[in-house]
Motif scaffolding. Structure first.
Motif, PDB file in Angstrom:
ATOM      1  N   THR A 125       0.852  -1.184   0.000  1.00  0.00           N
ATOM      2  CA  THR A 125       0.000   0.000   0.000  1.00  0.00           C
ATOM      3  C   THR A 125       0.889   1.236   0.000  1.00  0.00           C
ATOM      4  N   THR A 126       0.389   2.316  -0.595  1.00  0.00           N
ATOM      5  CA  THR A 126       1.141   3.573  -0.612  1.00  0.00           C
ATOM      6  C   THR A 126       0.208   4.723  -0.259  1.00  0.00           C
ATOM      7  N   ILE A 127       0.777   5.764   0.310  1.00  0.00           N
ATOM      8  CA  ILE A 127      -0.015   6.938   0.691  1.00  0.00           C
ATOM      9  C   ILE A 127      -0.786   7.502  -0.500  1.00  0.00           C
ATOM     10  N   LYS A 128      -0.150   7.489  -1.665  1.00  0.00           N
ATOM     11  CA  LYS A 128      -0.748   8.122  -2.834  1.00  0.00           C
ATOM     12  C   LYS A 128      -1.916   7.348  -3.457  1.00  0.00           C
ATOM     13  N   ASP A 129      -1.824   6.023  -3.513  1.00  0.00           N
ATOM     14  CA  ASP A 129      -2.902   5.295  -4.223  1.00  0.00           C
ATOM     15  C   ASP A 129      -3.700   4.316  -3.357  1.00  0.00           C
ATOM     16  N   GLU A 130      -3.477   4.303  -2.041  1.00  0.00           N
ATOM     17  CA  GLU A 130      -4.194   3.348  -1.175  1.00  0.00           C
ATOM     18  C   GLU A 130      -5.709   3.535  -1.193  1.00  0.00           C
ATOM     19  N   PHE A 131      -6.145   4.757  -1.496  1.00  0.00           N
ATOM     20  CA  PHE A 131      -7.589   5.032  -1.431  1.00  0.00           C
ATOM     21  C   PHE A 131      -8.392   4.143  -2.374  1.00  0.00           C
ATOM     22  N   VAL A 132      -7.825   3.838  -3.529  1.00  0.00           N
ATOM     23  CA  VAL A 132      -8.567   3.042  -4.514  1.00  0.00           C
ATOM     24  C   VAL A 132      -8.911   1.676  -3.923  1.00  0.00           C
ATOM     25  N   TYR A 133      -7.883   0.997  -3.472  1.00  0.00           N
ATOM     26  CA  TYR A 133      -8.037  -0.357  -2.937  1.00  0.00           C
ATOM     27  C   TYR A 133      -8.936  -0.373  -1.699  1.00  0.00           C
ATOM     28  N   HIS A 134      -8.652   0.514  -0.746  1.00  0.00           N
ATOM     29  CA  HIS A 134      -9.387   0.454   0.517  1.00  0.00           C
ATOM     30  C   HIS A 134     -10.850   0.878   0.365  1.00  0.00           C
ATOM     31  N   GLU A 135     -11.108   1.832  -0.494  1.00  0.00           N
ATOM     32  CA  GLU A 135     -12.509   2.212  -0.734  1.00  0.00           C
ATOM     33  C   GLU A 135     -13.262   1.087  -1.434  1.00  0.00           C
ATOM     34  N   MET A 136     -12.630   0.502  -2.432  1.00  0.00           N
ATOM     35  CA  MET A 136     -13.357  -0.502  -3.225  1.00  0.00           C
ATOM     36  C   MET A 136     -13.573  -1.803  -2.465  1.00  0.00           C
ATOM     37  N   ILE A 137     -12.585  -2.233  -1.701  1.00  0.00           N
ATOM     38  CA  ILE A 137     -12.739  -3.501  -0.966  1.00  0.00           C
ATOM     39  C   ILE A 137     -13.777  -3.345   0.161  1.00  0.00           C
ATOM     40  N   SER A 138     -14.011  -2.106   0.598  1.00  0.00           N
ATOM     41  CA  SER A 138     -14.944  -1.871   1.714  1.00  0.00           C
ATOM     42  C   SER A 138     -16.332  -1.438   1.252  1.00  0.00           C
ATOM     43  N   HIS A 139     -16.411  -0.421   0.410  1.00  0.00           N
ATOM     44  CA  HIS A 139     -17.733   0.152   0.092  1.00  0.00           C
ATOM     45  C   HIS A 139     -18.567  -0.716  -0.838  1.00  0.00           C
ATOM     46  N   ILE A 140     -17.945  -1.527  -1.661  1.00  0.00           N
ATOM     47  CA  ILE A 140     -18.758  -2.423  -2.505  1.00  0.00           C
ATOM     48  C   ILE A 140     -19.581  -3.379  -1.615  1.00  0.00           C
ATOM     49  N   PRO A 141     -18.970  -4.119  -0.690  1.00  0.00           N
ATOM     50  CA  PRO A 141     -19.823  -4.989   0.149  1.00  0.00           C
ATOM     51  C   PRO A 141     -20.716  -4.207   1.115  1.00  0.00           C
ATOM     52  N   LEU A 142     -20.207  -3.110   1.683  1.00  0.00           N
ATOM     53  CA  LEU A 142     -20.990  -2.398   2.710  1.00  0.00           C
ATOM     54  C   LEU A 142     -22.165  -1.622   2.132  1.00  0.00           C
ATOM     55  N   PHE A 143     -22.078  -1.232   0.872  1.00  0.00           N
ATOM     56  CA  PHE A 143     -23.242  -0.599   0.236  1.00  0.00           C
ATOM     57  C   PHE A 143     -24.108  -1.625  -0.505  1.00  0.00           C
ATOM     58  N   THR A 144     -23.700  -2.905  -0.485  1.00  0.00           N
ATOM     59  CA  THR A 144     -24.560  -3.953  -1.025  1.00  0.00           C
ATOM     60  C   THR A 144     -25.451  -4.503   0.094  1.00  0.00           C
ATOM     61  N   HIS A 145     -24.859  -4.713   1.271  1.00  0.00           N
ATOM     62  CA  HIS A 145     -25.632  -5.156   2.434  1.00  0.00           C
ATOM     63  C   HIS A 145     -26.473  -3.991   2.957  1.00  0.00           C
ATOM     64  N   PRO A 146     -27.793  -4.180   3.181  1.00  0.00           N
ATOM     65  CA  PRO A 146     -28.636  -3.039   3.570  1.00  0.00           C
ATOM     66  C   PRO A 146     -28.366  -2.502   4.983  1.00  0.00           C
ATOM     67  N   ASN A 147     -27.809  -3.347   5.874  1.00  0.00           N
ATOM     68  CA  ASN A 147     -27.628  -2.880   7.247  1.00  0.00           C
ATOM     69  C   ASN A 147     -26.440  -3.597   7.925  1.00  0.00           C
ATOM     70  N   PRO A 148     -25.220  -3.346   7.420  1.00  0.00           N
ATOM     71  CA  PRO A 148     -24.069  -4.055   7.994  1.00  0.00           C
ATOM     72  C   PRO A 148     -23.718  -3.531   9.378  1.00  0.00           C
ATOM     73  N   LYS A 149     -23.733  -4.419  10.356  1.00  0.00           N
ATOM     74  CA  LYS A 149     -23.438  -4.006  11.732  1.00  0.00           C
ATOM     75  C   LYS A 149     -22.090  -4.528  12.203  1.00  0.00           C
ATOM     76  N   LYS A 150     -21.802  -5.766  11.841  1.00  0.00           N
ATOM     77  CA  LYS A 150     -20.559  -6.362  12.334  1.00  0.00           C
ATOM     78  C   LYS A 150     -19.701  -6.813  11.153  1.00  0.00           C
ATOM     79  N   VAL A 151     -18.491  -6.311  11.114  1.00  0.00           N
ATOM     80  CA  VAL A 151     -17.619  -6.544   9.960  1.00  0.00           C
ATOM     81  C   VAL A 151     -16.286  -7.121  10.435  1.00  0.00           C
ATOM     82  N   LEU A 152     -15.752  -8.074   9.670  1.00  0.00           N
ATOM     83  CA  LEU A 152     -14.433  -8.644   9.958  1.00  0.00           C
ATOM     84  C   LEU A 152     -13.496  -8.371   8.797  1.00  0.00           C
ATOM     85  N   VAL A 153     -12.283  -7.928   9.116  1.00  0.00           N
ATOM     86  CA  VAL A 153     -11.223  -7.828   8.107  1.00  0.00           C
ATOM     87  C   VAL A 153     -10.162  -8.862   8.461  1.00  0.00           C
TER      88      VAL A 153
END
Ligand code: AG3
Length: 277
Positions: A56-84
Motif C-alpha cells: 500500500t502507498t499513501i498516494k494510491d491506497e484510497f482506490v483499494y481500501h474504498e473498493m474492498i470496503s464500500h462495494i460490500p458495505l453498500f450492497t448489504h442493507p444494514n451491515p453491523k458487524k464486519v471482519l477484516v
C-alpha cells in the motif's frame, strides 16, 4: 546525491519488474512472518513493503481500501458487524467505519509488527485502528474464522499474495469457513490479484467461491502500484447481489474513487477477463 531505486519483481521469474525512486528507508525489519519495510518514495509517498511486494502507498491506497470496503458495505442493507482478515495497515477499517450502521469492525491480522509499523509510519491509513468501534485481534485469520460462526454481516479478506503465509486465505476450504462465519444474509469480498498476469489464480479463486456462494461476482479497480495496474476483487454473497443495488439510494460519502456509478461500472468486465472466469 546517490539515487536509490526499489525494484519490485512483479512476477517472480517472469521477467517483469517495477521500480520506484526512494528518498528514505524508514524501517526495515524481519518480523516473525515476513520481511517488512516502510520507505518514503518520490512519487507514491510512504509505502509498506512485505517480502519485497508493495502492499500500500499513501498516494494510491484510497482506490483499494474504498473498493474492498464500500462495494460490500453498500450492497448489504444494514451491515453491523464486519471482519477484516489481514489488512494490518488499517485502511479497510478506516473506510468501514465511515458507515454509520457499523457497530463493530474486527481486524484479525497475523503480524503485530505490521500493525505497529503502520500506526507509527502510516497514520493517514491506520488512523481508525484506535476508534472505539474497532477491535484489533492479533492472530491467524483461518483459525479466527473457524471459531466464529454466524457472526459477521461482511467479511473482507485483505491479504498479501497467495504464497507463504497468505496461501490458505485463497481457496475453497477457507471460503467454506467464511460462509459459516457470515450471518444468513452475509457478504464476503477478497482481493484476488491480477487477471492479466495471473489468470489461473483468478479463475480458481472465482470458481472456488462460486461453488459455495449463491451469488459470486468479480469487480475491478485501477491501482497504479499493483502488477498490471488493474486489480480484481471477488464477492461471494448469500443473498444480496452487488450488481443489483439501487444506486440512487446510496448516500453521499467522503471518497476519492468510489461513487454509486463506479459501484455499477466496476462489475462491467473487459472481454479477456470475462473469459478468465
Ligand atoms: N493487500 C495487498 C494486496 C496484494 C498486493 N499484491 C501485489 N502488489 N502483488 C494488503 C494491503 C492493503 N491493505
Amino acid at each position: 546525491a546517490m539515487d536509490m531505486w526499489l525494484k519490485e519483481m512483479q512476477l517472480e521469474g517472469e521477467g517483469v519488474a517495477m521500480s520506484y525512486k526512494i528518498k528514505e528507508t524508514l524501517l526495515r525489519k524481519q518480523t516473525q512472518y515476513q520481511d517488512m519495510a516502510i520507505v518514503d518514495s518520490e512519487v507514491f509517498g510512504r509505502m509498506l513493503i512485505l517480502d519485497g511486494i508493495v502492499q500500500t502507498t499513501i498516494k494510491d491506497e484510497f482506490v483499494y481500501h474504498e473498493m474492498i470496503s464500500h462495494i460490500p458495505l453498500f450492497t448489504h442493507p444494514n451491515p453491523k458487524k464486519v471482519l477484516v482478515v489481514g489488512g494490518g495497515d488499517g485502511g479497510a477499517i478506516r473506510e468501514i467505519l465511515k458507515h454509520k450502521s457499523v457497530e463493530k469492525a474486527v481486524l484479525c491480522e497475523i503480524d503485530k509488527d505490521v500493525v505497529d509499523a503502520c500506526k507509527k509510519y502510516l497514520p493517514e491509513i491506520s488512523c481508525a485502528l484506535d476508534d472505539p468501534r474497532c477491535e484489533v485481534f492479533i492472530g491467524d485469520g483461518i483459525k479466527y474464522v473457524k471459531e466464529h460462526k454466524n457472526e459477521f454481516d461482511v467479511i473482507i479478506v485483505d491479504s498479501t499474495d497467495p504464497f507463504s503465509i497468505a496461501e490458505g486465505l485463497f481457496g475453497g476450504n477457507f471460503y467454506k469457513d467464511i460462509y459459516e462465519a457470515l450471518t444468513e444474509d452475509g457478504i464476503f469480498v477478497a482481493q484476488t490479484e491480477t487477471p492479466f498476469f495471473l489468470p489461473d489464480t483468478v479463475r480458481k479463486v472465482f470458481s472456488d467461491a462460486k461453488a459455495i456462494f449463491p451469488v459470486t461476482k468479480l469487480f475491478m479497480a485501477a491501482i497504479p502500484t499493483y502488477p498490471g495496474g488493474y486489480w480484481s476483487f471477488t464477492v461471494g454473497s448469500k443473498k444480496y447481489d452487488p450488481t443489483q443495488v439501487d444506486i440512487t439510494k446510496i448516500p453521499e460519502m467522503d471518497t476519492k474513487y468510489y461513487t454509486p456509478e463506479i459501484h455499477k461500472a466496476c462489475f462491467v468486465l473487459p472481454k479477456y477477463i470475462k473469459e478468465v472466469i
